[in-house]
Design an enzyme around this catalytic site. Structure first.
Site, PDB file in Angstrom:
ATOM      1  N   THR A 139      -9.012  -0.565  -6.435  1.00 34.58           N
ATOM      2  CA  THR A 139      -9.601   0.770  -6.394  1.00 34.58           C
ATOM      3  C   THR A 139      -8.623   1.828  -6.879  1.00 34.58           C
ATOM      4  OG1 THR A 139     -10.859   0.025  -4.480  1.00 34.58           O
ATOM      5  CG2 THR A 139     -10.838   2.391  -4.934  1.00 34.58           C
ATOM      6  N   ASP A 140      -7.379   1.748  -6.448  1.00 32.74           N
ATOM      7  CA  ASP A 140      -6.398   2.743  -6.875  1.00 32.74           C
ATOM      8  C   ASP A 140      -5.994   2.557  -8.329  1.00 32.74           C
ATOM      9  OD1 ASP A 140      -6.518   3.608  -4.342  1.00 32.74           O
ATOM     10  OD2 ASP A 140      -4.500   2.980  -3.734  1.00 32.74           O
TER      11      ASP A 140
ATOM     12  N   ALA B  60       0.824  -1.206   0.000  1.00 30.40           N
ATOM     13  CA  ALA B  60       0.000   0.000   0.000  1.00 30.40           C
ATOM     14  C   ALA B  60       0.860   1.258   0.000  1.00 30.40           C
ATOM     15  CB  ALA B  60      -0.924   0.003   1.217  1.00 30.40           C
TER      16      ALA B  60
ATOM     17  N   ASN C 246      -2.818   6.415  -0.277  1.00 34.38           N
ATOM     18  CA  ASN C 246      -1.931   5.586   0.527  1.00 34.38           C
ATOM     19  C   ASN C 246      -1.726   6.167   1.926  1.00 34.38           C
ATOM     20  OD1 ASN C 246      -1.747   3.943  -1.662  1.00 34.38           O
ATOM     21  ND2 ASN C 246       0.366   4.480  -2.190  1.00 34.38           N
TER      22      ASN C 246
ATOM     23  N   ASN D 163      -5.906  -1.123  -2.534  1.00 35.49           N
ATOM     24  CA  ASN D 163      -4.686  -0.644  -3.179  1.00 35.49           C
ATOM     25  C   ASN D 163      -4.584  -1.048  -4.641  1.00 35.49           C
ATOM     26  OD1 ASN D 163      -2.007   0.675  -2.755  1.00 35.49           O
ATOM     27  ND2 ASN D 163      -1.296  -1.329  -3.418  1.00 35.49           N
TER      28      ASN D 163
ATOM     29  N   GLU E 169      -4.717   5.215   3.895  1.00 37.35           N
ATOM     30  CA  GLU E 169      -4.699   3.817   4.327  1.00 37.35           C
ATOM     31  C   GLU E 169      -3.729   3.597   5.480  1.00 37.35           C
ATOM     32  OE1 GLU E 169      -4.088   1.162   0.973  1.00 37.35           O
ATOM     33  OE2 GLU E 169      -4.994   2.675  -0.340  1.00 37.35           O
TER      34      GLU E 169
ATOM     35  N   GLU F 160       2.531   0.837  -6.662  1.00 35.78           N
ATOM     36  CA  GLU F 160       3.056  -0.153  -7.594  1.00 35.78           C
ATOM     37  C   GLU F 160       2.676   0.108  -9.042  1.00 35.78           C
ATOM     38  OE1 GLU F 160      -0.804  -0.794  -6.360  1.00 35.78           O
ATOM     39  OE2 GLU F 160       0.951  -1.016  -5.082  1.00 35.78           O
TER      40      GLU F 160
ATOM     41  N   ASP G 128      24.889  21.105 -36.509  1.00 34.35           N
ATOM     42  CA  ASP G 128      23.937  21.422 -35.445  1.00 34.35           C
ATOM     43  C   ASP G 128      23.972  20.390 -34.314  1.00 34.35           C
ATOM     44  OD1 ASP G 128      22.918  23.698 -36.682  1.00 34.35           O
ATOM     45  OD2 ASP G 128      21.473  22.556 -37.847  1.00 34.35           O
TER      46      ASP G 128
ATOM     47  N   ASP H 147      15.299  27.712 -36.021  1.00 31.35           N
ATOM     48  CA  ASP H 147      15.736  28.141 -37.353  1.00 31.35           C
ATOM     49  C   ASP H 147      14.561  28.835 -38.043  1.00 31.35           C
ATOM     50  OD1 ASP H 147      18.373  27.099 -37.389  1.00 31.35           O
ATOM     51  OD2 ASP H 147      17.576  25.099 -37.710  1.00 31.35           O
TER      52      ASP H 147
END
Length: 901
Positions: free
Chosen positions: A735-736, A294, A704, A732, A707, A298, A642, A340
C-alpha cells in the site's frame, strides 16, 4: 614549464622550455619536422602517451559506483531485516524486502552512471577534430588522436586541440580567455622568446589546448597533449577539491539514524510486552521485525533516487545536465544566480542593430547570425538605399569571417564582429562568397591593436578600390570627404564633430561602433589617407528574448539575478536594464571591486546587481560574499579560471557549448544551450523535486506513525494486537509503495515559482510538514483504535475486527496520498492531476479486493468477505482523515502552527 614527451618512451623529458627555443630545436627535441609525422609513428606515440583528452575529475569505476549505493543506513537496516526474515523462515517477507533493496541500489547506480557518461559525451564538444600533417599530407583526425610531434594547421574559427609551438603565423590571433581570462585576442608569432618564466598570456609563440583562432592562419608543432597540457595541469589541481554533502543528504542521513534507533526500541518494547502477556518468543520476534520494517521507510532510497532521476531527465529536456543527483535539491534552494552576460543572458552573436549613412539612421531587425531581417527608417520597413548598400558591401569585403549553416543552425567562422557585418550584408542580399568572387582581394593591411583598423584592396570593373573599417576616430582621421545623399562632400571640422557625436550617442546605448570608408584608385601605399567616409555601424550582442522572461520569473520566485561581464559599464548597464536585471541595485566595475575589502563587499553585495569590467578571478569573491550573507548561490562560468568559483558556489553551472573541460568538471550542472532561461528551468525542477520528496515523506511517515501508533496503543491498552505480521507487511510494502512512488512524480504546484526560496537550514522537516505528518498519523491511530475497540465490544470475532481494522487502515492511507499532494493547498485543488497516483490507487484497490474476497488469500491475510454494512462501518473512520487534514492546512495557512515553508 610544460614537459616534453620522449619520442621513444613517452616519458616526461625535462629541460625544454618551448617558447625559448628556435623552431629547429623544437623539432629536434620533439622528434618531428615541418612535414609532420608518419602515420605509423603517430600510432606508436598514441599508444605510448595515451589519447589527447582530459581524465575525468573524480572518475569512479562502475563497480565502485555500485558499491557506493550500499553506503546508506536505510539500505543496511533492510539487509539485516532480509537476513532475520529468512532466518525465521519468512521467505516471502525476505524476498519482498530484498527486491526493494535491489531496486533502489540498481536505480541509483544506473542514474548516476548515465549522468557520468552523459557528461563525458558533452566533453567531446570541445575540439572534435584537428587538421594535421600525416605522411606529408593534411588530414583531419579526431582531436583525441593528436600526439606530440604532430604538425597542426590553425585557421580562423578553429579550436586548438593541444599545446603547440608556432612555427608559421600569418596575422594569427587567438582568444585565450578560457585559459587566461583576457578577452582581447592575442597575436602570435614564431620567433623564440628570451625569458623562461613568462606567464602563459605572454608566450606569444605558443598556442594552448582549448583556445580558439579568431583571425589569420598558422602552423604549429604539438608539444603536449592530454593531462600534460596547461588545461590538463589545472584540471589536475581541480581534482583535489572534495565536494561536500547537500542539505538533503545530511537530512536523510540524520533521519536514517533516528529511524534505526526507533526501530530497535519498537522491536524491544513490543517483544517484551508480548512475552510478558504470554505470547511466544518466535511469534513476537516475527511481529517485531514486521514493525521494524514499518518504522523504516524502506522505499525512501528508491523514491529519492527516482525523484532526482526523473527531475534530471526533465532537466536534460530543458537543456540542463546535472552531474550529481543531490545537486537537484540545492537548485531548489537557490536565492542568487550570478550569471555571465555573453552567451548566457545574450546570444553571443554580434548583430548589426543600427546604420548611419548620409545623415540618415536605419535600424536593422533580426538577432543572431541567421541572415533574416529588415531595414527600418523611422520605424517603417524600407529597401536599403544605395548608400546603405555601398557601406555594407565595403564592410563585408573588408572582413574575413564566413557565414555557414549546418542542420538549419547559422554560425560564423571567424571574428564575431566581422561575422555581424557579413550577416547584415546578407540581409541586404549581398552574399559574401559572391562579393569576394566579383571583387577579389588583391592586398590588405591587417588589423592590429595599435592601428585599430583594417584595410583591404580589391579589383573592380572600375579599377582598384580600398575598403576600411575600424574605430570611428581612426577611420575619420584617414578621410578627406564623406558620402552624402547628393554625392561626396568635404569632411570639414563640423562634419567630423557630427560623426563623432553620433558615434558617442550610439556607444552610450551599449552599441559597439565601427566606421567604414572607401577609396577608389587606391594602392596599399596611399590607402591610409584621402578616403571617403561611408557611415557608422552600431553592433550589439543582443539579449536573448527568453532571458527577459526568465529574469522576471526569478524575481517572482524571490531569486536575485546578478550579471557579471567583462564589458564596458555602459554596455553592461544598458543590457541589464533591457533584461530587467538592473531594476534595483547598482553597477560596480572591476577596479572598484579591487578597492573593496572583503568586509566592504559583504556589506554592499546585496545592493550590487551588475559587475562590469571584471575578471574571472573576481567571481570567487562575489560568491563568497553572497554566501556569507546566508544565500544559496548559483554561479555560471566557462573558462579555466572560473573553476575555483564554480567549485565554491553552491551550484556551479558550466557552459556546454563554449565551456572548457575544466569548467565542466568543476561544475555540478552543465547547460547544453548556454542559456540563462535553462538555469531558471533547472531551479524550477529542483523546487518541484524537493517538494515531491517532501510529499512522499509526509505521506509515508504519517502512515508509519499510524501503524506503530495503532499497534502500540492496543498493546498498552491491554487489547489484542489489531494487525498480524503479514497484514503489517502488506500495508507497508504494497500500500505504501506504489502511491508513494506516484507522489514522487507529482506535477509541480501552480504557484511554485511565486514562492520565496526555501531556507536550506530548515531541511525537509519544516513546521508545516511535521504538523501535517503528526496530525495524519495521530488521527489514523485514534480512528483505527476506535474501530478495533468498537468491533470487539460489539461482539465481533477477533479475526473480523482485525480484518476491518486492516481494511480501514489501507483506505485511510489511500486518502492521505491525495491530501499530501500539497502541504498548503486544499485536496480539492486539482485533485486528480497526478495520473500516476490515480493509477496506483486503482491498482491497490484491486489488490485489496482480491485480499478480501479471494478465498486463497483470506487465510494468510486474516480477512473475510465484507458485506455492504461492513464497508459502511469501515468507510466512516477512513473518510474522516480528509476533513481533519484539510482543517490542519487551513490553520497552517493562517499561521496557527507557524509560517508555511
Amino acid at each position: 614549464m610544460t614537459p616534453v614527451r620522449s619520442t621513444t618512451t613517452g616519458e616526461a623529458q625535462p629541460g625544454a622550455v618551448w617558447h625559448t627555443l628556435p623552431v629547429e630545436a623544437v623539432f629536434e627535441q620533439i622528434g618531428s619536422s615541418q612535414a609532420g609525422l608518419a602515420g605509423e609513428e603517430a600510432a606508436r606515440r598514441l599508444a605510448t602517451v595515451g589519447p589527447n583528452e582530459l581524465q575525468a575529475t573524480g572518475r569512479v569505476s562502475p563497480l565502485a559506483l555500485l558499491l557506493q549505493q550500499f553506503k546508506n543506513v536505510l539500505i543496511l537496516i533492510l539487509l539485516v531485516a532480509v537476513g532475520l526474515s529468512a532466518f525465521l523462515g519468512h521467505g516471502l517477507e525476505a524476498i519482498v524486502i530484498a527486491v526493494i533493496v535491489l531496486f533502489a541500489v540498481l536505480l541509483g547506480f544506473i542514474q548516476e552512471y548515465r549522468a557520468e557518461r552523459a557528461l563525458e559525451a558533452l566533453q567531446q564538444m570541445a575540439a572534435p577534430v584537428a587538421t594535421v600533417r600525416r605522411d606529408g599530407e593534411e588530414v583531419e583526425v579526431p582531436a583525441r588522436g593528436v600526439v606530440p610531434g604532430d604538425v597542426i594547421r590553425l585557421r580562423t574559427g578553429d579550436k586548438v586541440p593541444a599545446d603547440a609551438r608556432v612555427f608559421e603565423a600569418v596575422n594569427l590571433q587567438l582568444e585565450e580567455a578560457p585559459l587566461t581570462g583576457e578577452s582581447a585576442p592575442v597575436e602570435k608569432h614564431s620567433s623564440p622568446l628570451a625569458e623562461e618564466g613568462l606567464a602563459i598570456g605572454d608566450r606569444r609563440n605558443t598556442v594552448y589546448s582549448g583556445t580558439a583562432v579568431t583571425y589569420g592562419r598558422g602552423l604549429a608543432v604539438v608539444v603536449a597533449t592530454g593531462m600534460t597540457t596547461e588545461f590538463g595541469r589545472i584540471a589536475g589541481l581541480v581534482q583535489t577539491v572534495e565536494a561536500g554533502k547537500t542539505p538533503l543528504q545530511e537530512n536523510l542521513d540524520r533521519m536514517g539514524k533516528v529511524l534505526a534507533r526507533a526501530a530497535l526500541v519498537v522491536v524491544l518494547l513490543i517483544v517484551a510486552v508480548g512475552i510478558f502477556r504470554g505470547e511466544t518468543l518466535l511469534s513476537m520476534l516475527v511481529l517485531g521485525i514486521a514493525l521494524a520494517v514499518a518504522v523504516v521507510p524502506e522505499a525512501l532510497p528508491a523514491v529519492v533516487t527516482i525523484s532526482l532521476a526523473i527531475g534530471v531527465q526533465r532537466m536534460v529536456k530543458r537543456n540542463a545536465l546535472v552531474r550529481r543527483l543531490p545537486t537537484v535539491e540545492a537548485l531548489g534552494s537557490t536565492s542568487v544566480i550570478c550569471s555571465d552576460k555573453t552567451g548566457t543572458l545574450t546570444k553571443d552573436e554580434m548583430t548589426v542593430r543600427r546604420i548611419l549613412v548620409a545623415g540618415q539612421v536605419y535600424e536593422v531587425s533580426g538577432a543572431g547570425y541567421e541572415p533574416r531581417g529588415a531595414f527600418l527608417r523611422n520605424g517603417a520597413p524600407e529597401d536599403p538605399p544605395p548608400a546603405v548598400m555601398a557601406l555594407l558591401r565595403a564592410a563585408a569585403l573588408a572582413s574575413d569571417a564566413r557565414l555557414v549553416v549546418s542542420d538549419g543552425h547559422w554560425a560564423v567562422k571567424g571574428d564575431p564582429t566581422e561575422g555581424a557585418l557579413v550577416v547584415a550584408a546578407a540581409k541586404a542580399g549581398l552574399e559574401k562568397p559572391a562579393l569576394d568572387a566579383e571583387f577579389p582581394r588583391t592586398g590588405e593591411i591587417p588589423f592590429t591593436s595599435e592601428t585599430k583598423r583594417m584595410i583591404t584592396l580589391h579589383a573592380t570593373p572600375e579599377g582598384t578600390v580600398a575598403y576600411a573599417k575600424g574605430a570611428p576616430e581612426v577611420i575619420l582621421a584617414s578621410c578627406a570627404q564623406w558620402q552624402s545623399e547628393d554625392g561626396e562632400r568635404r569632411l570639414d571640422a563640423t562634419a567630423r564633430d557630427a560623426v563623432l557625436t553620433a558615434a558617442g550617442q550610439m556607444a552610450s546605448e551599449a552599441l559597439r561602433v565601427l566606421a567604414v570608408a572607401a577609396k577608389s584608385g587606391a594602392t596599399l601605399e596611399d590607402a591610409e589617407s584621402g578616403m571617403t567616409f561611408l557611415g557608422l555601424v552600431g553592433l550589439m550582442d543582443p539579449p536573448r528574448p527568453e532571458a527577459r522572461a526568465a529574469i522576471a520569473t526569478c524575481r517572482d520566485a524571490g531569486i536575485r539575478p546578478v550579471m557579471i561581464t567583462g564589458d564596458h559599464p555602459a554596455t553592461a548597464r544598458a543590457i541589464a536594464q533591457e533584461l530587467g536585471v538592473l531594476k534595483t541595485g547598482r553597477v560596480v566595475t572591476g577596479p572598484e571591486l579591487e578597492s573593496m575589502s572583503d568586509a566592504d563587499l559583504e556589506g554592499e553585495v546585496e545592493q550590487i546587481s551588475v559587475y562590469a569590467r571584471v575578471s574571472p578571478a573576481h567571481k570567487l569573491r562575489i560568491v563568497s560574499a553572497w554566501q556569507r550573507k546566508g544565500h544559496v548561490v548559483a554561479m555560471t562560468g566557462d573558462g579555466v579560471n572560473d573553476a575555483p568559483a564554480l567549485k565554491k558556489a553552491d551550484i556551479g553551472i558550466a557552459m556546454g557549448i563554449t565551456g572548457t573541460d575544466v569548467s565542466k568538471e568543476a561544475a555540478s550542472v552543465t547547460l547544453t544551450d548556454d542559456n540563462f532561461a535553462s538555469i531558471v528551468a533547472a531551479v524550477e525542477e529542483g523546487r518541484a523535486i524537493f517538494g515531491n520528496i517532501k510529499k512522499y515523506l509526509m505521506y509515508l511517515l504519517s502512515a508509519n506513525i499510524g501503524e506503530i501508533g495503532l499497534m502500540a496503543g492496543a498493546t498498552f491498552m491491554g487489547l489484542p494486537l489489531p494487525l498480524s505480521a503479514v497484514q503489517i507487511l502488506y500495508v507497508n510494502l504494497a500500500t505504501d509503495g506504489l502511491p508513494a512512488l506516484a507522489l514522487a512524480m507529482d506535477p509541480p504546484e501552480a504557484d511554485l515559482m511565486r514562492r520565496r526560496p526555501r531556507d536550506p537550514r530548515t531541511g525537509i522537516f519544516s513546521r508545516p510538514v511535521v504538523t501535517l505528518m503528526l496530525v495524519g498519523g495521530v488521527w489514523s491511530t485514534l480512528a483505527n483504535l476506535g474501530l478495533f475497540g468498537w468491533a470487539l465490544i460489539s461482539g465481533r470475532a477477533l479475526e473480523e475486527a482485525m480484518a476491518m481494522t486492516f481494511v480501514s487502515l489501507v483506505l485511510i492511507e489511500f486518502l492521505k496520498a491525495y491530501n499530501y499532494r500539497s502541504d498548503r493547498h486544499s485536496v480539492l485543488d486539482r485533485p486528480f492531476a497526478n495520473k500516476w497516483l490515480n493509477r496506483a490507487i486503482l491498482w491497490e484497490l484491486m489488490l485489496l479486493s482480491a485480499v478480501v474476497y479471494l478465498p486463497l488469500l483470506q487465510q494468510p491475510f486474516i480477512t473475510f468477505p465484507l458485506a455492504v454494512t461492513d464497508w459502511l462501518v469501515v468507510l466512516v473512520p477512513a473518510l474522516t482523515i480528509s476533513p481533519v487534514l484539510e482543517l490542519a492546512k487551513w490553520m497552517l495557512r493562517r499561521g496557527w502552527f507557524g509560517a508555511l515553508a
